[in-house]
Scaffold this motif. Structure first.
Motif, PDB file in Angstrom:
ATOM      1  N   ASN A 245       0.811  -1.212   0.000  1.00 45.86           N
ATOM      2  CA  ASN A 245       0.000   0.000   0.000  1.00 45.86           C
ATOM      3  C   ASN A 245       0.845   1.262   0.000  1.00 45.86           C
ATOM      4  N   GLY A 246       2.149   1.108  -0.147  1.00 44.62           N
ATOM      5  CA  GLY A 246       3.027   2.254  -0.347  1.00 44.62           C
ATOM      6  C   GLY A 246       3.169   2.640  -1.799  1.00 44.62           C
TER       7      GLY A 246
ATOM      8  N   GLU B  71       7.761   1.062  -9.091  1.00 45.82           N
ATOM      9  CA  GLU B  71       6.932   2.195  -8.703  1.00 45.82           C
ATOM     10  C   GLU B  71       6.260   2.799  -9.935  1.00 45.82           C
ATOM     11  N   GLY B  72       5.234   3.601  -9.666  1.00 43.60           N
ATOM     12  CA  GLY B  72       4.540   4.309 -10.735  1.00 43.60           C
ATOM     13  C   GLY B  72       3.038   4.098 -10.726  1.00 43.60           C
ATOM     14  N   HIS B  73       2.549   3.085 -10.063  1.00 44.79           N
ATOM     15  CA  HIS B  73       1.112   2.813  -9.998  1.00 44.79           C
ATOM     16  C   HIS B  73       0.583   3.210  -8.623  1.00 44.79           C
ATOM     17  N   LYS B  74      -0.744   3.173  -8.477  1.00 42.95           N
ATOM     18  CA  LYS B  74      -1.414   3.537  -7.233  1.00 42.95           C
ATOM     19  C   LYS B  74      -2.190   2.334  -6.698  1.00 42.95           C
ATOM     20  N   VAL B  75      -2.145   2.169  -5.379  1.00 41.52           N
ATOM     21  CA  VAL B  75      -2.895   1.083  -4.724  1.00 41.52           C
ATOM     22  C   VAL B  75      -4.059   1.667  -3.932  1.00 41.52           C
TER      23      VAL B  75
ATOM     24  N   SER C 252      -5.196   1.701  -8.914  1.00 37.26           N
ATOM     25  CA  SER C 252      -6.460   2.303  -8.493  1.00 37.26           C
ATOM     26  C   SER C 252      -6.928   3.371  -9.470  1.00 37.26           C
ATOM     27  N   THR C 253      -6.067   3.831 -10.352  1.00 35.61           N
ATOM     28  CA  THR C 253      -6.447   4.807 -11.375  1.00 35.61           C
ATOM     29  C   THR C 253      -7.113   4.171 -12.590  1.00 35.61           C
ATOM     30  N   GLY C 254      -7.156   2.832 -12.642  1.00 35.36           N
ATOM     31  CA  GLY C 254      -7.740   2.128 -13.780  1.00 35.36           C
ATOM     32  C   GLY C 254      -6.736   1.733 -14.831  1.00 35.36           C
ATOM     33  N   CYS C 255      -5.472   2.039 -14.640  1.00 36.58           N
ATOM     34  CA  CYS C 255      -4.436   1.720 -15.624  1.00 36.58           C
ATOM     35  C   CYS C 255      -3.806   0.360 -15.318  1.00 36.58           C
TER      36      CYS C 255
END
Length: 481
Positions: A383-384, A405-409, A430-433
């Protein structure tokens, strides 16, 4: 002259002759002496109503005015009520033929208020405009045979890739299929691990169902399993590809036969099931964890708990068997003030002993885990907003040089997956990507704007290169190529 049929008309005076031309025709037809004359048959084709009158009342019988004749009409049409006091005129020859033809060819309509019987199978079929089912019984039988074939035979699109696998993974470019069928968030998607059946795609959803799709050719839903009464949190294939293991918030873990849909094992726990894992060396044993400090090992043959693994935690988020299945890793929500002690715990499968509980020292929980297909390492989604790489051999250290790194959880249980050769690591966001990373250099290879809502699942095809399945929190599944 006496008529064969006498009509008693109240308007006629006594003694008046009421013989009509029609009566002369009847008399000539019944006179044997006049059979050879063509003049006796001015209308060879008689109207059907005259024939019914003669059959019902006989020739020469007298009918009084109060008697009325009801002439049967075609089914669904109003009855014809004729008075026998008025002679029925003949129709022309061509008119009589046309009426007779219409009575034979015209379809019979049901009477008002009566609905025709429709079988249960026909009622279950989709209805098009006009009220007729789209498929007949033969079409349904053919459809069932097609589904059975797809569940047990090799797909024609997979067959060319069953030989030697190409070196190097490929990345998808565009959407090939969009699968709609779930009414809730889809938690996971998994391809069948058997290469011959790798066209089958498994999806588990919060709408309490598990679906099997033809993910590489038609995109149709082949099977729907709705045995659970709660949201299905996790699901996985058996190594043979013929069974499905599912875990739900109804405290149940179920093993289901793929073809028949029958339950083989129904394991009831005292907690909500969040994660499952089958033992690689012995598929008859599986691990079950969730909202509990315990992880249970169930035996499918006896349907009993074989082992229990206890830790000072509140819930288990993910389970991952390491190489050869002698050890496994569990991820929990336990985070202390100074470090994430017991966030990742390595267990000995046989003795239930803890091998290590301090391999991750950052204060983030890990909602999902993925094992490298060839190397002795695994990754943990944190979750970081990064993925950490760990060794799967003792002492299970974290590789601090590699961080993806580069994505969102942002609190979602975002899953990650390796390509078959292990060179590409993919994860949702979490952004849909969907993000693709180089496994060795950790650099971003590609980013796809896949969904409008949080993309929580991604699965790379085990045989066909550049084929990826993704799912989101809105219930949508997409196949990319």
């Amino acid at each position: 002259m006496n008529s064969l049929v006498a009509y008693d008309d109240s308007d006629q005076e006594d003694g008046e002759d009421v013989t009509s031309p029609k009566d002369n025709i009847h008399q000539s037809q019944n006179d044997p002496a006049s059979w050879g004359s063509k003049s006796c048959h001015p209308f060879p084709s008689r109207h059907p109503i005259e024939h019914e009158i003669e059959q019902c009342f006989g020739v020469g019988r007298t009918i009084s005015e109060p008697h009325r004749l009801t002439i049967p009409a075609p089914f669904g049409a109003p009855e014809i009520v004729e008075s026998c006091s008025t002679p029925k005129p003949h129709l022309p020859r061509h008119r009589s033929d046309s009426v007779r033809g219409s009575l034979v060819k015209r379809p019979l309509a049901p009477p008002p208020g009566v609905r025709p019987y429709i079988s249960k199978r026909q009622r279950s079929l989709p209805v098009v405009e006009g009220g007729e089912p789209m498929s007949s019984e033969n079409d349904v039988t053919s459809d069932e045979s097609t589904v059975s074939r797809l569940l047990s035979e090799v797909s024609e699109r997979v067959r060319p890739y069953l030989g030697p696998r190409p070196q190097g993974a490929q990345l998808p470019r565009q959407v090939r299929l969009c699968l709609q069928g779930h009414q809730g968030p889809v938690n996971t998607v998994r391809w069948c691990p058997v290469p011959q059946l790798s066209h089958l795609l498994l999806s588990a959803s919060m709408d309490k169902t598990v679906k099997i799709w033809d993910g590489v050719e038609s995109g149709r839903c082949l099977k729907t399993c709705s045995s659970h009464s709660g949201a299905v949190r996790d699901a996985c294939w058996s190594p043979c590809g013929r069974r499905l293991l599912t875990g739900s918030f109804d405290n149940m873990a179920m093993l289901t036969d793929l073809e028949t849909g029958q339950l083989i094992v129904k394991a009831e726990n005292q907690f909500k099931v969040m994660c499952l894992a089958m033992q690689p060396e012995n598929p008859e044993v599986f691990l079950c964890g969730g909202y509990s400090s315990e992880v249970k090992a169930w035996d499918c043959r006896t349907c009993k708990v074989q082992r229990v693994y206890r830790a000072d935690i509140q819930q288990t988020l993910a389970i991952l068997f390491l190489t050869r299945g002698k050890e496994f890793v569990t991820s929990s929500d336990s985070v202390s003030r100074d470090s994430a002690e017991r966030t990742l715990i390595v267990w000995d499968f046989q003795t239930t002993a803890k091998l290590s509980s301090q391999i991750y020292h950052e204060r983030y929980t890990c909602p999902s885990l993925a094992l490298h297909p060839q190397e002795d390492c695994f990754v943990a989604q944190t979750n970081g907003n990064y993925m950490a790489l760990f060794s799967s051999q003792r002492p299970y250290r974290m590789n601090k040089r590699r961080r993806y790194e580069g994505h969102k959880v942002e609190g979602y249980a975002v899953r990650c997956d390796f390509s078959p050769d292990g060179s590409v690591l993919a994860t949702g966001s979490s952004t849909g990507c969907v993000h693709f990373y180089d496994q060795r250099s950790t650099r971003t290879l590609q980013t796809l704007e896949a969904h409008g809502q949080a993309c929580v699942g991604v699965a790379l095809h085990p045989v066909i290169p550049a084929v990826v399945a993704t799912c989101d929190w809105g219930g949508e599944i997409k196949i990319w190529q």
